[in-house]
Scaffold this motif. Structure first.
Motif, mmCIF file in Angstrom:
data_model
loop_
_atom_site.group_PDB
_atom_site.id
_atom_site.type_symbol
_atom_site.label_atom_id
_atom_site.label_comp_id
_atom_site.label_asym_id
_atom_site.label_seq_id
_atom_site.Cartn_x
_atom_site.Cartn_y
_atom_site.Cartn_z
ATOM 1 N N THR A 1 0.857 -1.180 0.000
ATOM 2 C CA THR A 1 0.000 0.000 0.000
ATOM 3 C C THR A 1 0.893 1.231 0.000
ATOM 4 O O THR A 1 2.094 1.151 0.313
ATOM 5 N N TYR A 2 0.293 2.368 -0.307
ATOM 6 C CA TYR A 2 1.026 3.633 -0.303
ATOM 7 C C TYR A 2 1.640 3.880 1.078
ATOM 8 O O TYR A 2 2.833 4.167 1.202
ATOM 9 N N ALA A 3 0.831 3.748 2.117
ATOM 10 C CA ALA A 3 1.289 4.018 3.485
ATOM 11 C C ALA A 3 2.384 3.054 3.919
ATOM 12 O O ALA A 3 3.351 3.457 4.581
ATOM 13 N N ALA A 4 2.261 1.783 3.541
ATOM 14 C CA ALA A 4 3.269 0.789 3.933
ATOM 15 C C ALA A 4 4.600 1.056 3.246
ATOM 16 O O ALA A 4 5.666 0.940 3.865
ATOM 17 N N LEU B 1 5.702 3.994 2.089
ATOM 18 C CA LEU B 1 6.226 5.232 2.674
ATOM 19 C C LEU B 1 6.856 4.958 4.033
ATOM 20 O O LEU B 1 7.983 5.392 4.313
ATOM 21 N N ALA B 2 6.165 4.231 4.882
ATOM 22 C CA ALA B 2 6.675 3.923 6.227
ATOM 23 C C ALA B 2 7.950 3.093 6.153
ATOM 24 O O ALA B 2 8.893 3.317 6.928
ATOM 25 N N GLU C 1 10.928 5.417 5.131
ATOM 26 C CA GLU C 1 11.315 6.319 6.220
ATOM 27 C C GLU C 1 11.945 5.564 7.377
ATOM 28 O O GLU C 1 12.904 6.031 7.989
ATOM 29 N N GLN C 2 11.428 4.387 7.679
ATOM 30 C CA GLN C 2 11.995 3.593 8.773
ATOM 31 C C GLN C 2 13.422 3.154 8.446
ATOM 32 O O GLN C 2 14.308 3.215 9.308
ATOM 33 N N THR D 1 10.768 12.539 1.086
ATOM 34 C CA THR D 1 10.432 11.244 0.500
ATOM 35 C C THR D 1 9.876 11.427 -0.899
ATOM 36 O O THR D 1 9.100 12.339 -1.160
ATOM 37 N N SER E 1 5.165 2.891 -8.699
ATOM 38 C CA SER E 1 3.920 2.272 -8.248
ATOM 39 C C SER E 1 3.431 1.386 -9.378
ATOM 40 O O SER E 1 3.426 1.791 -10.547
ATOM 41 N N TRP F 1 4.260 -0.250 -4.036
ATOM 42 C CA TRP F 1 4.638 1.155 -3.932
ATOM 43 C C TRP F 1 6.081 1.214 -3.431
ATOM 44 O O TRP F 1 6.394 0.655 -2.379
ATOM 45 N N SER G 1 13.535 7.667 0.619
ATOM 46 C CA SER G 1 13.423 8.663 1.679
ATOM 47 C C SER G 1 14.801 9.068 2.175
ATOM 48 O O SER G 1 15.676 8.221 2.382
#
Length: 101
Positions: free
Chosen positions: A47-50, A52-53, A56-57, A77, A82, A89, A93
């Motif tokens: 997913t987009y959020a996964a 991105l996280a 960044e992590q 980021t 995609s 995704w 970052s």
């Protein structure tokens, strides 16, 4: 007499301001967070959020690998890829933080 008093006050205020400006840079780094650290990493998710996280992590982990104690810092980021169906995704970052040596 009043003119001398005004000049004296101006001199005292100027001296206080000069001392404050001279010590301000030292006070800004008195907490020990004086070494800038930066790292760039890629991360992917379904997913987009996964995604991105994950990016960044990983960037944060890379900063902490060389700086043992760091501020929360900032992230820049960028979406790299995609998939057409939206199932993958990939992000890149960059994490910037101030760390203790």
């Amino acid at each position: 007499m009043q003119k001398v008093s005004w000049l004296r006050r101006l001199g005292l205020v100027s001296a206080v301001v000069a001392v404050g400006l001279a010590t301000a840079p030292m006070a800004a780094h008195a907490d020990g967070y004086d070494t800038p650290r930066s790292a760039t990493a890629r991360g992917a998710g379904n997913t987009y959020a996964a995604g991105l996280a994950a990016a960044e992590q990983r960037a944060r982990q890379d900063v902490l690998a060389v700086g043992h104690d760091c501020t929360p810092g900032t992230y820049s980021t960028l979406l790299i890829y995609s998939s057409p169906g939206g199932g993958t995704w990939v992000f890149e970052s960059t994490h910037d933080a101030m760390c203790v040596d």
